[in-house]
Scaffold this motif. Structure first.
Motif, PDB file in Angstrom:
ATOM      1  N   THR A 101      38.869 -15.737  28.061  1.00 40.52           N
ATOM      2  CA  THR A 101      38.940 -16.603  29.240  1.00 40.52           C
ATOM      3  C   THR A 101      37.534 -16.997  29.703  1.00 40.52           C
ATOM      4  OG1 THR A 101      39.153 -14.597  30.601  1.00 40.52           O
ATOM      5  CG2 THR A 101      41.170 -15.784  30.063  1.00 40.52           C
ATOM      6  N   PHE A 102      36.577 -16.069  29.531  1.00 36.49           N
ATOM      7  CA  PHE A 102      35.188 -16.430  29.835  1.00 36.49           C
ATOM      8  C   PHE A 102      34.719 -17.549  28.921  1.00 36.49           C
ATOM      9  CE2 PHE A 102      30.848 -15.882  28.176  1.00 36.49           C
ATOM     10  CZ  PHE A 102      30.143 -16.336  29.273  1.00 36.49           C
ATOM     11  N   LEU A 103      34.998 -17.427  27.628  1.00 31.78           N
ATOM     12  CA  LEU A 103      34.583 -18.440  26.662  1.00 31.78           C
ATOM     13  C   LEU A 103      35.205 -19.790  26.990  1.00 31.78           C
ATOM     14  CD1 LEU A 103      33.105 -19.194  24.044  1.00 31.78           C
ATOM     15  CD2 LEU A 103      35.116 -18.412  22.774  1.00 31.78           C
ATOM     16  N   THR A 114      28.432 -10.925  21.771  1.00 32.27           N
ATOM     17  CA  THR A 114      28.186 -11.977  20.785  1.00 32.27           C
ATOM     18  C   THR A 114      29.232 -11.953  19.693  1.00 32.27           C
ATOM     19  OG1 THR A 114      25.798 -11.892  21.183  1.00 32.27           O
ATOM     20  CG2 THR A 114      26.522 -12.896  19.135  1.00 32.27           C
ATOM     21  N   GLU A 115      29.512 -10.778  19.192  1.00 34.65           N
ATOM     22  CA  GLU A 115      30.472 -10.668  18.089  1.00 34.65           C
ATOM     23  C   GLU A 115      31.902 -10.960  18.524  1.00 34.65           C
ATOM     24  OE1 GLU A 115      30.049  -7.667  15.192  1.00 34.65           O
ATOM     25  OE2 GLU A 115      28.470  -8.987  14.483  1.00 34.65           O
ATOM     26  N   LYS A 116      32.245 -10.608  19.745  1.00 33.83           N
ATOM     27  CA  LYS A 116      33.595 -10.926  20.214  1.00 33.83           C
ATOM     28  C   LYS A 116      33.760 -12.439  20.388  1.00 33.83           C
ATOM     29  CE  LYS A 116      34.908  -6.806  19.928  1.00 33.83           C
ATOM     30  NZ  LYS A 116      35.408  -5.943  20.998  1.00 33.83           N
ATOM     31  N   LEU A 117      32.691 -13.125  20.813  1.00 34.75           N
ATOM     32  CA  LEU A 117      32.751 -14.589  20.893  1.00 34.75           C
ATOM     33  C   LEU A 117      32.909 -15.187  19.502  1.00 34.75           C
ATOM     34  CD1 LEU A 117      29.929 -15.271  23.531  1.00 34.75           C
ATOM     35  CD2 LEU A 117      32.404 -15.247  23.908  1.00 34.75           C
ATOM     36  N   GLY A 146      34.465  -8.613  33.004  1.00 35.95           N
ATOM     37  CA  GLY A 146      35.227  -8.278  31.812  1.00 35.95           C
ATOM     38  C   GLY A 146      34.656  -7.078  31.091  1.00 35.95           C
ATOM     39  N   SER A 147      35.162  -6.844  29.897  1.00 34.54           N
ATOM     40  CA  SER A 147      34.704  -5.739  29.059  1.00 34.54           C
ATOM     41  C   SER A 147      34.712  -6.206  27.611  1.00 34.54           C
ATOM     42  CB  SER A 147      35.615  -4.514  29.226  1.00 34.54           C
ATOM     43  OG  SER A 147      35.211  -3.481  28.345  1.00 34.54           O
ATOM     44  N   ALA A 148      33.515  -6.396  27.057  1.00 34.99           N
ATOM     45  CA  ALA A 148      33.414  -6.956  25.710  1.00 34.99           C
ATOM     46  C   ALA A 148      33.955  -6.009  24.654  1.00 34.99           C
ATOM     47  CB  ALA A 148      31.955  -7.302  25.408  1.00 34.99           C
ATOM     48  N   ILE A 149      33.807  -4.707  24.848  1.00 36.42           N
ATOM     49  CA  ILE A 149      34.167  -3.742  23.815  1.00 36.42           C
ATOM     50  C   ILE A 149      35.661  -3.792  23.491  1.00 36.42           C
ATOM     51  CG2 ILE A 149      34.602  -1.811  25.365  1.00 36.42           C
ATOM     52  CD1 ILE A 149      32.789  -1.652  21.958  1.00 36.42           C
TER      53      ILE A 149
END
Length: 308
Positions: free
Chosen positions: A269-271, A33-36, A259-262
């Motif tokens: 690219t997902f977004l 969530t925070e990376k988005l 992917g890897s959110a951390i």
């Protein structure tokens, strides 16, 4: 009659994307969530939820109990603008003790992002939340997280989605290596690779290629990983499900992203892909209208004056 206001309203509706992230606790939901939010420019620094008494906590985890336990226990809405879209993320509690709040929040979502731990696969709370979404026919997009750690093979995870959840899947990208050998992902829809650069994987490079046989991938990933990638994708091309947008909208097929959110790997690219595919808000039946209809048809109302 001036139709301009209606057109403006429709434009505002069309650009909105409202979705919830569903997962089992500790799958990385708050981090994703925070990376988005970070890519959307809503925040400048993504806080990492670590152990108790950590000095930093997630922006979305604002209650004291959330900071102490390292989990989300309340629902919140976070909004940002990105690539012409008005994005609303419904951050829901992942812990089962607060599942009722999550179920209510899902009624407001137009789609859902199902977060799966690459090592643990489909877990108990994920199953419950998936079933809520499936009953409502909500389109579900899957993000396989923590790809930088050792875990199950992508094929095993896809099989688990079908066997446990009863939904077919179509990989939108595919990992090049895994765990310590992870060096990137290949985007099957856009024919591009997202590759780690440097020994510390601190830089991510996106490279356009002809297809997955492109020698650029072999040069950057090495012969062994490139051969493995080609074998996997050749198998998918022959035996895998084809992308069918109508099935996605009906909740019968889930697009899968790795992917890897951390470490931000695969998140942007997902977004980008998700916002292209996720549905806009659709009209819904009002509970007020339903209540009035029930009252008019009620035998109790037959002997009294009915509402006009």
């Amino acid at each position: 009659m001036d139709k301009a206001p209606d057109q403006k309203l429709q434009q505002e509706v069309d650009k909105r994307r409202t979705f919830a992230i569903i997962s089992h606790p500790d799958a990385g939901k708050t981090t994703l969530t925070e990376k988005l939010l970070l890519f959307g420019g809503a925040i400048r620094l993504a806080g990492t939820v670590k152990a108790r008494k950590a000095s930093k906590h997630a922006t979305s985890d604002w209650m004291e109990i959330e900071k102490q336990r390292g989990i989300s226990v309340t629902s919140s809405v976070m909004q940002f603008d990105y690539l012409g879209h008005r994005v609303n993320i419904l951050d829901t509690p992942g812990h089962q003790d607060f599942s009722e709040d999550t179920y209510r929040t899902l009624t407001a979502a137009d789609s859902a992002v199902m977060l799966i731990d690459v090592a643990k696969g489909v877990e108990a709370q994920t199953i419950k939340l998936f079933q809520v979404c499936a009953k409502r026919g909500i389109p579900i997009f899957t993000f396989i997280n923590k790809l930088d750690r050792e875990g199950q093979s992508p094929f095993d995870l896809m099989e688990e989605l079908e066997n446990v959840l009863g939904i077919r899947s179509v990989p939108m990208n595919w990992p090049i290596g895994s765990g310590r050998e992870l060096c990137g992902v290949y985007d099957r829809m856009k024919n591009q690779v997202e590759l780690f650069q440097g020994d510390d994987h601190s830089v991510i490079k996106v490279q356009k290629v002809e297809d997955y046989h492109d020698p650029i991938i072999r040069e950057m990933a090495g012969e062994y990983l490139h051969d493995q990638l080609c074998q996997d994708l050749e198998l998918l091309d022959v035996a895998g499900d084809a992308f069918d947008y109508e099935k996605v909208l009906r909740g019968e097929l889930t697009p899968v992203f790795f992917g890897s959110a951390i470490n931000n790997f695969g998140v942007q690219t997902f977004l980008d892909n998700f916002l292209e595919l996720a549905p806009k808000p659709e009209p819904r039946r009002s509970t007020v209208v339903q209540l009035n209809r029930l009252m008019r048809n009620s035998p109790v109302m037959s002997s009294k004056s009915r509402p006009t």
